[in-house]
Design a protein around this motif. Structure first.
Motif, PDB file in Angstrom:
ATOM      1  N   HIS A 138       2.661   2.962  -3.122  1.00  0.00           N
ATOM      2  CA  HIS A 138       1.921   3.911  -3.971  1.00  0.00           C
ATOM      3  C   HIS A 138       2.101   5.336  -3.472  1.00  0.00           C
ATOM      4  N   ALA A 139       2.069   5.467  -2.150  1.00  0.00           N
ATOM      5  CA  ALA A 139       2.296   6.792  -1.575  1.00  0.00           C
ATOM      6  C   ALA A 139       3.717   7.269  -1.878  1.00  0.00           C
TER       7      ALA A 139
ATOM      8  N   ILE B  28       0.846  -1.205   0.000  1.00  0.00           N
ATOM      9  CA  ILE B  28       0.000   0.000   0.000  1.00  0.00           C
ATOM     10  C   ILE B  28       0.879   1.252   0.000  1.00  0.00           C
ATOM     11  N   LEU B  29       1.907   1.213   0.850  1.00  0.00           N
ATOM     12  CA  LEU B  29       2.717   2.422   1.007  1.00  0.00           C
ATOM     13  C   LEU B  29       3.576   2.730  -0.214  1.00  0.00           C
TER      14      LEU B  29
END
Lengths: 255, 182
Positions: A11-12, A8-9
């Motif tokens: 993408h950030a 998930i991270l």
């Protein structure tokens, strides 16, 4: 950091949304995890392909127009004239004769509006390079004879330099499909075009200022001539110009 | 006849909101997948925005407009759900799982072939909600995570996980199609 978190991270990280501390943590995980490293590379690749494509839509003009039309609109002059007509069409007590009188008035107004727009267009044309004057002179005795034989009317050419409006020359122009004289003045850096045409109406009509496309136009009638003074100077200065002109012309005639 | 206040407000609104018309229309096209529905929704969005413009306190106009548009579009979804004809071509309903599934990432990275915009738009259109809107807001409307959270009324953490899932699904669909066309 687990792979689930990193997936998930990352993408950030790609979107530059991570602070330095978190970014370091994600990068550290990716450095030691081939699966997450592959995912990051894959997503970076997709972002690149996506940014090459134009995925936006453009709103159709009619949508823009529909939204514009739904906003509160300033009342327009043409609308109010039309509503006058509509009022007469609906008022059964009004005789046809009176109604036709109104129509004539309305049409005359439209006519004046059209001439006004032609006058402003002529003023705009004159501001283009090399169009301002056919005869260049600050001397009224040069400009005035130049018009002789070119028009069915001799436009009054009056030097107003002493009053703060410099005569720069004259020009032939066309308004309402007729040749008409234009006397050109300058006020500081601003051009004033004074259009003069003949009219069968010898009555004095008091000056009136109208505005079109940001230009002021002061229109009046005197001694069988129609005048339009057009400029981008302020309405008060244009009124001053017309006053000075009228005063000087009166002195010329009487003197 | 509108008063001076109304005219001034309309002018302020025009300057603040109309520059984002293409952005709002773009989001509406992706959310509703229909040009004329999108036009209606955008017009309704601007009407509502004007009505609530007095209470608008900023800071960013774009997420505010998007939030209004979402409400309009949700009403449109509800309408479609009631209309029998619309049911069949409405994707993203819970029972309609996409035919691709989020796969465990394979270690080797395949490079995607460039596609024309129309083909990519179709792939994005097929994404399920709420993943599609998050993706469009980020990738096409260029909102920050915080602005997306504001527009959709969800925490930033939720935005992040939705975005990750949206991108994973999009890439999987993209690769499945490439596989298919081979």
């Amino acid at each position: 950091m687990t792979c689930d978190e990193a997936k998930i991270l990352l993408h950030a990280l790609l979107d530059n949304e991570l602070d330095a501390g978190h970014a370091r943590e994600v990068e550290a995980h990716i450095a030691g995890c081939p699966a997450c490293a592959a995912e990051l590379a894959a997503q970076r690749d997709m972002k690149r392909v996506l940014s090459d494509a134009n995925l936006r839509y453009t709103a159709p003009d009619r949508l823009r127009a529909r939204i514009e039309a739904s906003l509160p609109q300033p009342q327009r002059q043409s609308l109010s004239r039309r509503s006058v007509l509509r009022g007469f069409a609906m008022g059964s007590a009004v005789s046809a004769l009176a109604a036709s009188g109104v129509v004539a008035v309305v049409l005359r107004q439209d006519d004046q509006q059209r001439v006004l727009s032609e006058v402003v267009s002529a003023h705009l044309r004159s501001l283009q390079a090399g169009h301002l004057t056919d005869v260049i002179s600050t001397d009224q005795h040069t400009v005035k004879p130049w018009f002789n034989g070119k028009l069915d009317v001799a436009p009054p050419v009056i030097d107003l330099t002493a009053q703060g409006f410099t005569l720069v020359g004259g020009r032939l122009d066309y308004i309402d499909a007729r040749a008409i004289g234009a006397v050109v003045y300058r006020r500081r850096q601003h051009v004033i075009n004074l259009f003069v045409s003949q009219t069968s109406n010898t009555e004095y009509r008091a000056p009136k200022t109208e505005t079109m496309q940001g230009f002021n136009c002061r229109r009046w009638g005197n001694r069988g001539l129609n005048f339009w003074a057009v400029s981008d100077i302020g309405a008060d200065e244009l009124a001053e110009f017309v006053d000075k002109f009228e005063t000087a012309m009166k002195a010329n005639v009487e003197g | 006849m509108p008063g001076t206040d109304d005219l001034q407000k309309a002018q302020r609104f025009r300057e603040a909101a109309l520059p984002y018309l293409d952005d709002v229309y773009t989001l509406a096209r992706y959310l509703l997948r229909d040009a004329s529905d999108a036009e209606d929704a955008v017009q309704e969005c601007y009407l509502r925005a004007l009505k609530h413009f007095d209470s608008y306190r900023g800071p960013a106009m774009k997420p505010w407009l998007f939030a209004i548009l979402r409400n309009v579009c949700n009403a449109e979804y509800a309408r479609r759900a009631h209309s029998h004809a619309a049911i069949e071509d409405t994707p993203g309903a819970a029972e309609q799982t996409p035919m691709w599934q989020e796969t465990e990432a394979s270690p080797e990275t395949e490079v995607l072939r460039s596609r024309d915009a129309g083909a990519i738009r179709k792939l994005i259109d097929a994404l399920a909600e709420p993943f599609k809107e998050t993706f469009v807001l980020r990738e096409i409307n260029n909102l920050s995570y915080r602005e997306i959270a504001e527009a959709v009324g969800a925490p930033v953490g939720t935005v992040m996980s939705r975005l990750a899932r949206a991108r994973a699904m999009l890439r999987a669909a993209w690769m499945a199609e490439e596989e298919h066309s081979r």
